[in-house]
Design a protein around this motif. Sequence first.
Motif, short mmCIF file in Angstrom:
data_model
loop_
_atom_site.label_atom_id
_atom_site.label_comp_id
_atom_site.label_asym_id
_atom_site.label_seq_id
_atom_site.Cartn_x
_atom_site.Cartn_y
_atom_site.Cartn_z
N TYR A 73 0.82 -1.21 0.00
CA TYR A 73 0.00 0.00 0.00
C TYR A 73 0.86 1.27 0.00
N ALA A 74 2.12 1.12 -0.40
CA ALA A 74 2.99 2.28 -0.53
C ALA A 74 2.45 3.22 -1.60
N LEU A 75 2.68 4.50 -1.43
CA LEU A 75 2.10 5.50 -2.34
C LEU A 75 2.56 5.28 -3.78
N ASP A 76 3.81 4.92 -3.98
CA ASP A 76 4.28 4.68 -5.34
C ASP A 76 3.52 3.53 -5.99
N THR A 77 3.18 2.51 -5.21
CA THR A 77 2.41 1.38 -5.72
C THR A 77 0.99 1.80 -6.07
N LEU A 78 0.38 2.62 -5.22
CA LEU A 78 -0.97 3.10 -5.49
C LEU A 78 -1.02 3.94 -6.76
N VAL A 79 0.03 4.73 -6.98
CA VAL A 79 0.13 5.51 -8.22
C VAL A 79 0.21 4.59 -9.43
N GLN A 191 -21.04 0.06 5.51
CA GLN A 191 -20.79 -1.06 6.41
C GLN A 191 -20.63 -2.38 5.63
N THR A 192 -21.37 -2.53 4.55
CA THR A 192 -21.19 -3.71 3.70
C THR A 192 -19.78 -3.74 3.13
N ALA A 193 -19.28 -2.58 2.70
CA ALA A 193 -17.92 -2.50 2.14
C ALA A 193 -16.87 -2.77 3.22
N TRP A 194 -17.05 -2.18 4.41
CA TRP A 194 -16.08 -2.36 5.49
C TRP A 194 -16.00 -3.80 5.96
N ASN A 195 -17.08 -4.53 5.81
CA ASN A 195 -17.12 -5.90 6.30
C ASN A 195 -16.71 -6.94 5.26
N GLN A 196 -16.22 -6.49 4.12
CA GLN A 196 -15.61 -7.42 3.18
C GLN A 196 -14.37 -8.01 3.85
N PRO A 197 -14.08 -9.31 3.66
CA PRO A 197 -12.93 -9.93 4.33
C PRO A 197 -11.62 -9.19 4.05
N GLY A 198 -10.94 -8.80 5.12
CA GLY A 198 -9.65 -8.13 4.99
C GLY A 198 -9.71 -6.65 4.73
N ALA A 199 -10.91 -6.07 4.61
CA ALA A 199 -11.02 -4.67 4.21
C ALA A 199 -10.47 -3.73 5.27
N VAL A 200 -10.86 -3.89 6.52
CA VAL A 200 -10.42 -2.96 7.56
C VAL A 200 -8.90 -3.00 7.71
N ARG A 201 -8.33 -4.20 7.73
CA ARG A 201 -6.87 -4.33 7.81
C ARG A 201 -6.20 -3.58 6.65
N SER A 202 -6.71 -3.77 5.46
CA SER A 202 -6.11 -3.15 4.28
C SER A 202 -6.25 -1.63 4.31
N MET A 203 -7.41 -1.14 4.73
CA MET A 203 -7.62 0.30 4.82
C MET A 203 -6.62 0.95 5.78
N ILE A 204 -6.38 0.30 6.91
CA ILE A 204 -5.42 0.82 7.88
C ILE A 204 -3.99 0.70 7.35
N ASN A 205 -3.72 -0.32 6.56
CA ASN A 205 -2.37 -0.50 6.02
C ASN A 205 -1.94 0.65 5.11
N TRP A 206 -2.89 1.39 4.55
CA TRP A 206 -2.51 2.59 3.80
C TRP A 206 -1.74 3.54 4.72
N TYR A 207 -2.22 3.72 5.94
CA TYR A 207 -1.57 4.62 6.89
C TYR A 207 -0.24 4.05 7.38
N ARG A 208 -0.19 2.76 7.56
CA ARG A 208 1.06 2.14 8.00
C ARG A 208 2.13 2.27 6.92
#
Length: 289
Positions: A73-79, A191-208
């Motif tokens: 989830y590094a910014l260069d990868t997102l680009v 809430q449907t989107a947030w509860n997709q498997p692995g979604a919350v972890r991945s969303m936070i990983n942007w910040y990490r």
Amino acid sequence: MTHTFVETNGVRLHVVQAGPETGPLVVLLHGFPEFWYGWKAQIDTLAEAGFWVWAPDQRGYNLSDKPRNVADYALDTLVSDVIGLIDAADRQKAVVVGHDWGAAVAWWTAVSYPERVDRLVALNVPHPVVMQRFARRDPGQLRRSWYIGFFQVPWLPEKLLSWQKGRLLARVLRSSSEPGTFSDADLEHYQTAWNQPGAVRSMINWYRAAIRDPTSRRSSIRVTVPTLLIWGVMDQFLKRDMAQASIDLCDDGRVVFLPTTHWVQHEQPERVGELIKEEGGEEKGTSSC
């Protein structure tokens, strides 16, 4: 709207498309904790104006792939994901629009690949270099950015944000926006989107990843493409001072301040849609002032 999946940069992204395929391409990049649905008020407006609209769920969100590693989830990868979408559309350039984290990706796409960006529209997030400077040196912004430090903690942020299927996240959206901005029906979609498997972890990983995997060095951090920054002045998370500091790094930039919170495209949907149309050039993609 058409829902499809696009392979790009080693991941499979869910993309909502609308408008004529012959029109100028507009890529709409959502932020945290949203998904493509955050642009629901602008998609039809832009499509009716003749643009070919692509609104992806960015990697880690909703129906798109969710790699496990923070480095994914590094910014260069997102680009690179964005460039892959433009390639998949068989276009050389696109108008790139982003809000929140999507704006950070949009800014850095314009810095890294100016030849692939026709025009840049950023909503309520500054140039990434400006964000770094303020987050490190400005006491007021440090206080507002406290959650970035919290998101570096292992597993606990995931537990809190997953609590009662995203009830805390829903409270954050409502408490940081004008009353009525997010309806009960809207929050059900989120809430449907947030509860997709692995979604919350991945969303936070942007910040990490923002802390652990800094961007690669660029020869210049200036933005050379025409740039519009739309800024809601009642933003609880980001200081208004960063808006002009960002425009100062643009060769051809302007800022429009609106009387909204951070959720500017939700609170003034028609105005934001019109500003994007004007910046992108209505109908045939001709630029307008």
